[in-house]
Design an enzyme around this catalytic site. Structure first.
Site, PDB file in Angstrom:
ATOM      1  N   GLU A 105       0.819  -1.203   0.000  1.00 56.11           N
ATOM      2  CA  GLU A 105       0.000   0.000   0.000  1.00 56.11           C
ATOM      3  C   GLU A 105       0.860   1.264   0.000  1.00 56.11           C
ATOM      4  O   GLU A 105       0.587   2.225  -0.730  1.00 56.11           O
ATOM      5  CB  GLU A 105      -0.922   0.010   1.225  1.00 56.11           C
ATOM      6  CG  GLU A 105      -1.885  -1.155   1.283  1.00 56.11           C
ATOM      7  CD  GLU A 105      -1.347  -2.342   2.046  1.00 56.11           C
ATOM      8  OE1 GLU A 105      -2.147  -3.027   2.691  1.00 56.11           O
ATOM      9  OE2 GLU A 105      -0.117  -2.589   2.004  1.00 56.11           O
ATOM     10  N   ALA A 120      21.065 -50.682  -2.826  1.00 52.13           N
ATOM     11  CA  ALA A 120      21.512 -51.440  -1.657  1.00 52.13           C
ATOM     12  C   ALA A 120      22.881 -50.998  -1.166  1.00 52.13           C
ATOM     13  O   ALA A 120      23.180 -51.084   0.036  1.00 52.13           O
ATOM     14  CB  ALA A 120      21.520 -52.932  -1.989  1.00 52.13           C
ATOM     15  N   TRP A 141      21.943 -40.707  -9.941  1.00 55.46           N
ATOM     16  CA  TRP A 141      20.717 -39.972  -9.675  1.00 55.46           C
ATOM     17  C   TRP A 141      19.546 -40.894  -9.954  1.00 55.46           C
ATOM     18  O   TRP A 141      19.452 -41.493 -11.042  1.00 55.46           O
ATOM     19  CB  TRP A 141      20.626 -38.741 -10.575  1.00 55.46           C
ATOM     20  CG  TRP A 141      21.698 -37.741 -10.304  1.00 55.46           C
ATOM     21  CD1 TRP A 141      22.817 -37.520 -11.042  1.00 55.46           C
ATOM     22  CD2 TRP A 141      21.733 -36.802  -9.230  1.00 55.46           C
ATOM     23  NE1 TRP A 141      23.557 -36.502 -10.512  1.00 55.46           N
ATOM     24  CE2 TRP A 141      22.899 -36.039  -9.374  1.00 55.46           C
ATOM     25  CE3 TRP A 141      20.894 -36.530  -8.147  1.00 55.46           C
ATOM     26  CZ2 TRP A 141      23.252 -35.026  -8.485  1.00 55.46           C
ATOM     27  CZ3 TRP A 141      21.234 -35.527  -7.278  1.00 55.46           C
ATOM     28  CH2 TRP A 141      22.402 -34.789  -7.448  1.00 55.46           C
ATOM     29  N   THR A 196      21.984 -37.840   6.563  1.00 48.86           N
ATOM     30  CA  THR A 196      22.037 -37.404   5.166  1.00 48.86           C
ATOM     31  C   THR A 196      23.287 -36.580   4.903  1.00 48.86           C
ATOM     32  O   THR A 196      23.939 -36.716   3.863  1.00 48.86           O
ATOM     33  CB  THR A 196      20.780 -36.579   4.821  1.00 48.86           C
ATOM     34  OG1 THR A 196      19.629 -37.427   4.903  1.00 48.86           O
ATOM     35  CG2 THR A 196      20.869 -35.987   3.420  1.00 48.86           C
ATOM     36  N   ASP A 243      25.691 -38.085   2.121  1.00 50.35           N
ATOM     37  CA  ASP A 243      25.603 -37.462   0.795  1.00 50.35           C
ATOM     38  C   ASP A 243      26.409 -36.178   0.636  1.00 50.35           C
ATOM     39  O   ASP A 243      26.634 -35.735  -0.484  1.00 50.35           O
ATOM     40  CB  ASP A 243      24.137 -37.164   0.462  1.00 50.35           C
ATOM     41  CG  ASP A 243      23.274 -38.412   0.392  1.00 50.35           C
ATOM     42  OD1 ASP A 243      23.849 -39.502   0.222  1.00 50.35           O
ATOM     43  OD2 ASP A 243      22.037 -38.286   0.506  1.00 50.35           O
ATOM     44  N   GLY A 252      16.593 -37.948   5.038  1.00 44.64           N
ATOM     45  CA  GLY A 252      16.412 -39.336   4.677  1.00 44.64           C
ATOM     46  C   GLY A 252      15.187 -39.961   5.325  1.00 44.64           C
ATOM     47  O   GLY A 252      14.349 -39.267   5.916  1.00 44.64           O
ATOM     48  N   PRO A 253      15.060 -41.298   5.236  1.00 47.05           N
ATOM     49  CA  PRO A 253      13.886 -42.016   5.741  1.00 47.05           C
ATOM     50  C   PRO A 253      13.586 -41.773   7.214  1.00 47.05           C
ATOM     51  O   PRO A 253      12.422 -41.680   7.604  1.00 47.05           O
ATOM     52  CB  PRO A 253      14.239 -43.476   5.474  1.00 47.05           C
ATOM     53  CG  PRO A 253      15.241 -43.439   4.358  1.00 47.05           C
ATOM     54  CD  PRO A 253      16.025 -42.185   4.571  1.00 47.05           C
ATOM     55  N   THR A 254      14.638 -41.645   8.040  1.00 43.35           N
ATOM     56  CA  THR A 254      14.427 -41.479   9.485  1.00 43.35           C
ATOM     57  C   THR A 254      13.787 -40.142   9.807  1.00 43.35           C
ATOM     58  O   THR A 254      12.798 -40.056  10.552  1.00 43.35           O
ATOM     59  CB  THR A 254      15.762 -41.618  10.240  1.00 43.35           C
ATOM     60  OG1 THR A 254      16.326 -42.899   9.972  1.00 43.35           O
ATOM     61  CG2 THR A 254      15.553 -41.461  11.733  1.00 43.35           C
TER      62      THR A 254
END
Length: 354
Positions: free
Chosen positions: A62, A176, A182, A208, A212, A281-283
């Site tokens: 405004e 595994a 990727w 992670t 990574d 990650g998964p956890t």
């Protein structure tokens, strides 16, 4: 739009509001403040000025529109202000927009979305008390869409949480042997970087980071850093290594010594973060799901079969199909060879009834 809105809003005001929604998108998506646009109209429907909010600490839409009108040499006395979000009524980094509009002689204000923030709300009431005609709820669906994650964040008192998953067709996030680069295509990865531009923080776990060594930056197609970078948040008890990429160029690094998602969000609420992207990650993903703190899921699924390797989510403690966390699909978007599924968890009551 309802017939009531049509009865109380002139065509020029509707046109101005659509333009305000458009220019509001020029503001930053990942900051603590909402995207807001404003257009000032003369009594004959001509544009006197326009503006949008450019980020925390800058003039609100405004005020930016009033400044633009002044630069054009136009008179705002008797004007109509068309705004995508209810003008604020508090003094923060800037002054109250309701008072600025009153001081400028604005006689009417058309608003798309009422401000849910208890700190800033009350602008419409203040304007009416000063004799200004106020119409709210115009193009409300479009206004809420513009606000994106900011709106539910303010309503819930915590950051809006998007959980990002990148999996094979059989739900694996890595092979595994732990390799994961990727699984998804370059098209998907570019789309994910665009998502990062819209958030205030990216959250991962220490696992992670150690596995990574991500940089957690937002980059364009050429690999260049975007100007505004999200906070990089690492959750867990292990420290980020000295030579980690997270200590390189990018957003501020924040280490939170906890495994509790609620503690993470509380810390980020203190930093005025409105939208969090969980990329852990998964956890970590499972922890946020178990805590009921996931508002949206972005699942990038690649036509790849691995047969083994870690799943997208760790154990949720679910032993029977009746207890499954069910989601409602909001969008399915092809991305090269991949597919993005955007879904939102169903409310607990809905899941119980089903």
């Amino acid at each position: 739009m309802s017939s009531t809105e049509v009865e109380h809003v002139a065509p020029a005001e509707l046109s101005a509001l659509r333009h305000a929604l458009e220019i509001a998108r020029r503001g930053p998506a990942g900051g603590p403040n909402p995207r807001v646009g404003a257009v000032l109209l003369s009594q004959s429907g001509e544009v006197l000025g326009e503006g949008w909010h450019r980020g925390a600490g800058t003039p609100h839409a405004e005020v930016a529109a009033l400044v633009d009108a002044s630069a054009r040499g136009t008179d705002t006395v008797g004007a109509t202000a068309v705004v995508t979000l209810e003008p604020c009524n508090h003094t923060g980094r800037t002054g109250p927009c309701s008072e600025a509009l009153i001081a400028a002689g604005v006689r009417r204000v058309v608003v798309s979305v009422a401000d849910p923030n208890p700190v800033a709300a009350g602008g419409a009431q203040r304007l009416r008390a000063a004799g200004v005609d106020v119409q709210t709820g115009v193009l409300a669906a479009e206004g809420r869409e513009l606000l994106g994650a900011w709106l539910p964040s303010v309503e819930r008192g915590r950051p809006f949480v998007t959980l990002k998953l990148a999996t094979s067709l059989d739900g694996r996030v890595a092979a595994a042997d732990g390799s994961s680069r990727w699984i998804t295509s370059e098209v998907s990865r570019h789309h994910a970087h665009e998502l990062r531009t819209e958030v205030g923080a990216i959250v991962v776990g220490t696992g992670t980071v150690l596995a990574d060594d991500p940089s957690l930056t937002s980059r364009n197609a050429a690999g260049e850093l975007h100007g505004q970078q999200p906070l990089r948040v690492v959750v867990g008890h292990r420290p980020v290594p000295v030579g980690a990429r997270l200590r390189g160029p990018g957003g501020e690094l924040i280490e939170i010594d906890t495994h509790d998602p609620a503690v993470v969000l509380a810390r980020l609420t203190e930093r005025e973060v409105r939208h969090v992207l969980v990329e852990g990650g998964p956890t970590l993903a499972a922890a946020f799901v178990r805590a009921g703190l996931v508002d949206e899921v972005h699942a990038y699924v690649a036509p790849v079969l691995l047969g083994a390797g870690p799943p997208a989510l760790a154990d949720l403690g679910i032993t029977t199909i009746g207890d499954a966390v069910r989601l409602t699909t909001r969008q399915v978007l092809p991305l090269g060879p991949d597919v993005l599924v955007v879904a939102t968890p169903e409310p607990a009551s809905t899941m119980e009834e089903s």
